[in-house]
Design a protein around this motif. Structure first.
Motif, PDB file in Angstrom:
ATOM      1  N   GLY A 226      30.666 -14.624   8.588  1.00 18.28           N
ATOM      2  CA  GLY A 226      31.983 -14.800   8.077  1.00 18.28           C
ATOM      3  C   GLY A 226      32.324 -16.714   7.848  1.00 18.28           C
ATOM      4  N   GLN A 227      30.946 -16.710   7.696  1.00 20.48           N
ATOM      5  CA  GLN A 227      30.830 -17.954   6.541  1.00 20.48           C
ATOM      6  C   GLN A 227      30.394 -18.054   4.379  1.00 20.48           C
ATOM      7  N   LYS A 228      31.915 -18.311   4.097  1.00 16.79           N
ATOM      8  CA  LYS A 228      31.515 -18.435   2.477  1.00 16.79           C
ATOM      9  C   LYS A 228      30.237 -19.005   1.572  1.00 16.79           C
ATOM     10  N   ILE A 229      29.548 -18.119   0.966  1.00 19.14           N
ATOM     11  CA  ILE A 229      28.454 -18.168   0.542  1.00 19.14           C
ATOM     12  C   ILE A 229      28.744 -17.577  -1.499  1.00 19.14           C
ATOM     13  N   TYR A 230      28.129 -18.301  -2.274  1.00 13.10           N
ATOM     14  CA  TYR A 230      27.693 -18.458  -3.247  1.00 13.10           C
ATOM     15  C   TYR A 230      26.023 -18.527  -3.361  1.00 13.10           C
ATOM     16  N   VAL A 231      26.397 -18.327  -5.017  1.00 11.74           N
ATOM     17  CA  VAL A 231      25.456 -17.968  -5.596  1.00 11.74           C
ATOM     18  C   VAL A 231      24.542 -19.770  -6.395  1.00 11.74           C
ATOM     19  N   SER A 232      23.496 -19.414  -6.749  1.00  8.53           N
ATOM     20  CA  SER A 232      22.820 -20.145  -6.763  1.00  8.53           C
ATOM     21  C   SER A 232      23.064 -21.151  -7.798  1.00  8.53           C
ATOM     22  N   GLN A 233      22.367 -22.332  -8.060  1.00  7.53           N
ATOM     23  CA  GLN A 233      23.185 -23.057  -9.846  1.00  7.53           C
ATOM     24  C   GLN A 233      21.866 -23.508 -10.443  1.00  7.53           C
ATOM     25  N   THR A 234      20.944 -23.354 -10.142  1.00 13.54           N
ATOM     26  CA  THR A 234      19.421 -22.570 -10.739  1.00 13.54           C
ATOM     27  C   THR A 234      19.840 -22.391 -12.717  1.00 13.54           C
ATOM     28  N   ASP A 235      19.293 -23.237 -13.113  1.00 13.21           N
ATOM     29  CA  ASP A 235      19.661 -22.844 -14.733  1.00 13.21           C
ATOM     30  C   ASP A 235      18.689 -22.610 -15.270  1.00 13.21           C
ATOM     31  N   GLN A 236      17.667 -22.543 -15.045  1.00 15.48           N
ATOM     32  CA  GLN A 236      15.653 -22.675 -16.092  1.00 15.48           C
ATOM     33  C   GLN A 236      15.161 -21.119 -15.082  1.00 15.48           C
ATOM     34  N   VAL A 237      14.858 -20.424 -15.932  1.00 13.11           N
ATOM     35  CA  VAL A 237      13.595 -18.619 -15.793  1.00 13.11           C
ATOM     36  C   VAL A 237      13.285 -19.058 -14.701  1.00 13.11           C
TER      37      VAL A 237
END
Length: 342
Positions: A226-237
């Protein structure tokens, strides 16, 4: 019982190469979905002409040095849920997944009755019982819809714009061993594109099992309990945790992925192999891993998870970066910012 004309094809690959395919036919906004016909020996007809040509080599240097940027990838979610309101559709999708999970939970600490589809590809009575329970929910609410189940195949109205893709127990081997990382996955397509999805993941372990519910509707966002989720913002492999999977067939695609596993283990914080595609994709959506890829998957493996990732802000393509369709045989999902580099 309706039967499908769609069939999978195998692509010859070499160890250090990423397989490439020509763009699927008619990939405008909708995935090409061919109505079932008379021969279930090939459940799916090719939705694209797959090339046997090889793609570019995996290069550790290229992975690390490429400029990080966010690219707009084609959306795979349906433009709408059709004549059925999103709230009504997701309610039935969630109810179906929860009903299947109740069957699994009832059996999770009991002895298993295991049979085999192949040398190592097993199935339990729980898979079958879970699918039967899910089908009952779907048929009760949408008896005119088309359904594709991992265990039961294609049933329902072959003229329907809706296709339900059901994996009653994703990660059966883990379930059989009492090892965490298995789920019940239910996704529904409208005119060939994911419209609503629910995945019930089993967490914990023997004698302390619990579940969490991931869900999404096209254009409506992704949620966990029931809680909105988001992907991470990590931008380095090199600061990312990655996930992949391996099929039961030790073919060229399997060998290629072993090489990719080695490459990415060398340049990232690690690559995990958990054994349940729906769970892996939900973990990308939850932001606890940055990317997941796999070859040789089936529609019921992907239909729910890909929508949950996209609605959490992530990107979904084929392994070669082309527009994804649930009838393709490979998938790459990520947090979006890393997608081009992976």
């Amino acid at each position: 019982m309706g039967r499908s004309l769609i069939s999978f094809s195998n692509i010859p690959l070499k160890f250090s190469y990423i397989p490439r395919s020509f763009p699927p036919l008619n990939h405008s906004n909708q995935c090409l979905f061919l109505k079932p016909s008379n021969n279930f020996s090939s459940v799916y007809k090719k939705v694209s002409t797959l090339s046997t040509k090889l793609g570019r080599k995996v290069s550790t240097t290229a992975v690390l040095s490429e400029t990080s940027y966010q690219k707009d990838y084609p959306k795979i979610g349906a433009k709408s849920t059709g004549p059925i309101p999103p709230s009504q559709l997701i309610q039935v999708v969630e109810t179906a997944a929860k009903t299947g999970s109740e069957v699994v939970m009832d059996a999770v600490n009991r002895p298993r009755n295991i049979t085999y589809k192949g040398l190592t590809d097993l199935v339990t009575d729980t898979d079958k019982n879970s699918e039967a329970a899910i089908l009952e929910v779907v048929k009760k609410n949408f008896g005119e819809h088309l359904i594709l189940g991992e265990e039961g195949g294609i049933i329902g109205d072959t003229t329907s714009d809706y296709l339900w893709c059901i994996d009653p127990l994703d990660g059966t081997t883990n379930f059989a061993h009492g090892y965490p990382s298995f789920a019940v996955s239910v996704g529904v397509l409208f005119q060939g594109n994911p419209a609503a999805a629910a995945v019930v993941e089993f967490v914990g372990g023997p004698m302390c099992w619990n579940t969490r519910l991931f869900s999404a509707t096209a254009g409506g966002g992704s949620f966990c309990n029931g809680q909105k989720i988001y992907v991470s913002q990590t931008d380095q492999v090199e600061r990312s945790l990655l996930v992949t999977g391996f099929g039961y067939e030790h073919d060229d695609a399997w060998a290629t992925n072993i090489e990719l596993f080695k490459e990415f283990t060398d340049v990232s914080r690690g690559v995990r192999r958990l054994g349940a595609a729906a769970v892996d994709m939900c973990h990308v959506a939850l932001g606890i891993v940055e990317s997941y890829w796999e070859y040789r998957l089936k529609p019921w493996d992907m239909a729910a998870g890909v929508l949950i990732v996209e609605e959490a802000g992530g990107a979904v393509t084929r392994m070669d970066g082309g527009k994804f369709c649930v009838f393709d045989r490979s998938v790459l999902v990520s947090n979006g910012v890393l997608h081009a580099r992976v």
